[in-house]
Design a protein around this motif. Structure first.
Motif, PDB file in Angstrom:
ATOM      1  N   LEU A 116      19.523  43.398  52.126  1.00 61.63           N
ATOM      2  CA  LEU A 116      18.457  44.184  51.491  1.00 61.63           C
ATOM      3  C   LEU A 116      18.661  44.703  50.170  1.00 61.63           C
ATOM      4  CD1 LEU A 116      15.035  43.047  50.870  1.00 61.63           C
ATOM      5  CD2 LEU A 116      15.199  45.712  52.563  1.00 61.63           C
ATOM      6  N   LEU A 117      19.812  45.233  50.191  1.00 63.51           N
ATOM      7  CA  LEU A 117      20.271  46.896  48.796  1.00 63.51           C
ATOM      8  C   LEU A 117      20.666  45.674  48.046  1.00 63.51           C
ATOM      9  CD1 LEU A 117      19.882  49.536  47.944  1.00 63.51           C
ATOM     10  CD2 LEU A 117      21.549  50.225  49.584  1.00 63.51           C
ATOM     11  N   TRP A 118      21.719  45.284  48.569  1.00 62.45           N
ATOM     12  CA  TRP A 118      22.659  44.144  47.741  1.00 62.45           C
ATOM     13  C   TRP A 118      21.868  43.559  47.061  1.00 62.45           C
ATOM     14  CZ3 TRP A 118      24.099  39.458  47.532  1.00 62.45           C
ATOM     15  CH2 TRP A 118      24.629  39.025  46.149  1.00 62.45           C
ATOM     16  N   TRP A 119      20.788  42.932  47.754  1.00 65.62           N
ATOM     17  CA  TRP A 119      20.174  41.899  47.015  1.00 65.62           C
ATOM     18  C   TRP A 119      19.293  42.309  46.240  1.00 65.62           C
ATOM     19  CZ3 TRP A 119      14.635  42.539  46.835  1.00 65.62           C
ATOM     20  CH2 TRP A 119      13.896  41.148  46.157  1.00 65.62           C
ATOM     21  N   PHE A 120      19.014  43.676  46.188  1.00 66.49           N
ATOM     22  CA  PHE A 120      17.725  44.368  44.941  1.00 66.49           C
ATOM     23  C   PHE A 120      18.905  44.378  44.464  1.00 66.49           C
ATOM     24  CE2 PHE A 120      16.202  48.357  43.787  1.00 66.49           C
ATOM     25  CZ  PHE A 120      14.955  47.815  43.570  1.00 66.49           C
ATOM     26  N   ALA A 121      19.612  45.157  44.454  1.00 67.79           N
ATOM     27  CA  ALA A 121      20.418  45.643  43.130  1.00 67.79           C
ATOM     28  C   ALA A 121      21.272  44.337  42.412  1.00 67.79           C
ATOM     29  CB  ALA A 121      21.222  46.701  44.179  1.00 67.79           C
ATOM     30  N   ARG A 122      21.890  43.605  43.295  1.00 65.16           N
ATOM     31  CA  ARG A 122      22.107  41.815  42.638  1.00 65.16           C
ATOM     32  C   ARG A 122      21.305  41.177  41.376  1.00 65.16           C
ATOM     33  NH1 ARG A 122      27.841  40.446  43.712  1.00 65.16           N
ATOM     34  NH2 ARG A 122      28.146  38.971  41.609  1.00 65.16           N
ATOM     35  N   GLU A 123      19.996  41.242  42.285  1.00 67.69           N
ATOM     36  CA  GLU A 123      19.304  39.995  42.152  1.00 67.69           C
ATOM     37  C   GLU A 123      17.790  40.354  41.698  1.00 67.69           C
ATOM     38  OE1 GLU A 123      20.181  37.416  42.187  1.00 67.69           O
ATOM     39  OE2 GLU A 123      22.457  37.215  43.144  1.00 67.69           O
TER      40      GLU A 123
END
Length: 227
Positions: A27-34
């Motif tokens: 979830l955090l990777w999606w938030f930071a990346r997308e």
């Protein structure tokens, strides 16, 4: 006082989103990346969280785990079908840890048509209702930038804690295995010995034949001369 995570090492040490089936790291990777857009003067959102996009809902902060402010949260997989599959794919629908993690944001006032982030937090449920203040962290802008620079596979690999890694086991051969190996070695030694004897016999035979040839070469002319 909520601890701020500044580096990937800080995030790894916090154990947020670990171990599987927790979804917080994805979830955090999606938030930071997308979802986050980086500008020279801060971070702003791809869309307005207040619109309900990607599962964002008002966070009431009933447990007062965060300072007083206006917040939005996302990550409730039971209520969201717009997050990508790599975030939602591990959700079991059961009363386990596959839906325990949340991401919470607060916004500054809208400026220049953009929704600027004020603060970003991650947390987890302590039970089916309440959130865990002892596992609530603020995510710094620098950490968001660091996460954004990694692909998802590399990010998840770096976040693996030692407790999740498998130990290396050295298998010690049993007595029967050792005896079998010794037997095979003995058989190989016997074969080598027989080969050596054969080679020696062949060499001796060749030397004897060579001796006979030399003898004939010497004796035949002598016999002819006597005649």
């Amino acid at each position: 006082m909520v601890e701020t995570l500044h580096t990937l090492s800080d995030l790894r040490r916090s154990k947020y989103g670990q171990p599987d089936p927790r979804h917080g790291l994805r979830l955090l990777w999606w938030f930071a990346r997308e979802f986050v857009i980086i500008a020279s003067n801060g971070l702003y959102a791809l869309q307005d969280p207040a619109s309900g996009c990607f599962g964002f809902r008002h966070f009431m902060n009933a447990e007062r785990i965060l300072p007083r402010n206006h917040y939005y949260k996302t990550g409730n997989l039971h209520q969201c079908d717009s997050l990508p599959h790599y975030v939602t794919g591990g959700y079991t629908g059961q009363l386990d840890d596959s839906n325990t993690d949340r991401l919470i944001v607060s916004l500054r006032s809208k400026w220049n048509g953009k929704f600027w982030f004020d603060k970003i937090y991650v947390t987890k449920h302590s039970d089916q209702v309440l959130f865990d203040q002892n596992h609530t962290y603020r995510i710094s802008p620098d950490l968001i930038k660091n996460i954004r620079n990694l692909n998802r596979k590399e990010f998840l690999r770096l976040m693996k804690n030692d407790q999740n890694s498998q130990s290396v086991h050295i298998q010690i051969p049993q007595d029967s295995t050792i005896e079998h190996q010794r037997s095979r070695q003995s058989t190989r030694d016997d074969c080598d010995c027989r080969k050596c004897k054969i080679v020696m016999c062949v060499c001796a035979s060749l030397l004897f034949i060579l001796f006979l040839i030399v003898l004939l070469i010497v004796l035949v002319p002598a016999l002819i001369s006597k005649d």
